[in-house]
Scaffold this active site. Structure first.
Site: not given
Ligand code: PXP
Length: 250
Positions: A10, A52, A79, A110, A160
């Site tokens: 982000h 990711h 990711e 889902t 995970e």
């Molecule tokens: N784990 C995975 C596999 C993700 O794709 C993400 C991001 O969507 C996260 C963890 C982290 O999620 P968040 O940004 O909601 O903490």
């Protein structure tokens, strides 16, 4: 002690909101730099960095991942979708781990995890390619017994567990929240009994961490949005330190 993987996607989302058309991903006026934030997060105690690289490149860019690989000191968790292009990228990059996540509609359950049961052949091929390259594979799945068993059958050493449904229910429905936490707990126990390393992630924040940290056998949490958001107030180092304090009961 549960480990913390900091997801920096982000930070790239904010940069891309302004600089999507720019050739450069850092330097000059281009900011924020997710790689600089990752290095600060490591300094504050992050045990690993997660990115990711999406097919649509909506946040993290290839250049970010390459810069991370050459500059970071902890573990890099990539990711990725189960596509030939991402397999080739990962084999060239050699991250410490990859986490296979759904990107196309037919791959997703889902609840939002990767449908390993419905995509056995594809997932099996990717796990095999990663194993041959010396990269450990994690599968981002719902805490369903069938998905956990399929993960083991395909040779994945790690999963995970998707905490998104639990996080969504956290404030809106106490009953659903309890139900989802129970599912996660059963999933973690079952996965551990099958020999899987149990990680968890998605929607974990500074509030729900007080419960999520009680997940049995949890090895690592991957946390992104809440830490990047908190860093706007406190800087990323304090945001990471505070999450680690709360993960360990502080
Ligand atoms: N784990 C995975 C596999 C993700 O794709 C993400 C991001 O969507 C996260 C963890 C982290 O999620 P968040 O940004 O909601 O903490």
């Amino acid at each position: 002690m549960i480990l913390l993987g900091v997801n920096i996607d982000h930070a790239a989302t904010v940069r891309q909101a302004r600089y999507r058309q720019h050739a450069a991903t850092s330097g000059g006026a281009v900011e924020p730099d997710p790689v600089a934030l990752a290095l600060l997060a490591e300094r504050a105690g992050a045990d690993g960095i997660t990115v990711h690289l999406r097919e649509d490149r909506r946040h993290i860019q290839e250049r970010d991942v390459l810069r991370l690989r050459e500059s970071m000191g902890t573990r890099l968790n990539l990711e990725m979708a189960c596509t030939p292009a991402m397999v080739a990228f990962a084999v060239g990059l050699r991250p410490d781990t990859v986490c296979l996540v759904p990107e196309s509609r037919e791959e997703v359950t889902t609840e939002g995890g990767l449908d390993v049961v419905g995509n056995r052949d594809r997932v099996k091929d990717v796990v095999a390619a990663m194993t041959a390259a010396g990269i450990a594979t994690s599968l981002f799945i719902d805490p369903d017994l069938s998905q956990l068993e399929a993960a083991v059958a395909l040779g994945a050493p790690m999963v995970e567990l998707h905490t998104g449904a639990y996080a969504n229910a956290y404030f809106s429905s106490p009953a659903r929240r309890r139900e989802e936490f129970e599912r996660l707990t059963l999933g973690a126990r079952h996965g551990h009994a099958l020999g899987l390393v149990i990680n968890a992630g998605h929607g974990i924040n500074y509030v729900n961490i007080s419960e999520v940290r009680q997940l049995p056998f949890a090895h690592e949490f991957n946390i992104g949005h809440s830490i990047i958001s908190r860093s706007l107030y406190t800087g990323i180092e304090e945001a990471v330190r505070e999450m680690k304090r709360r993960m360990h009961g502080g």
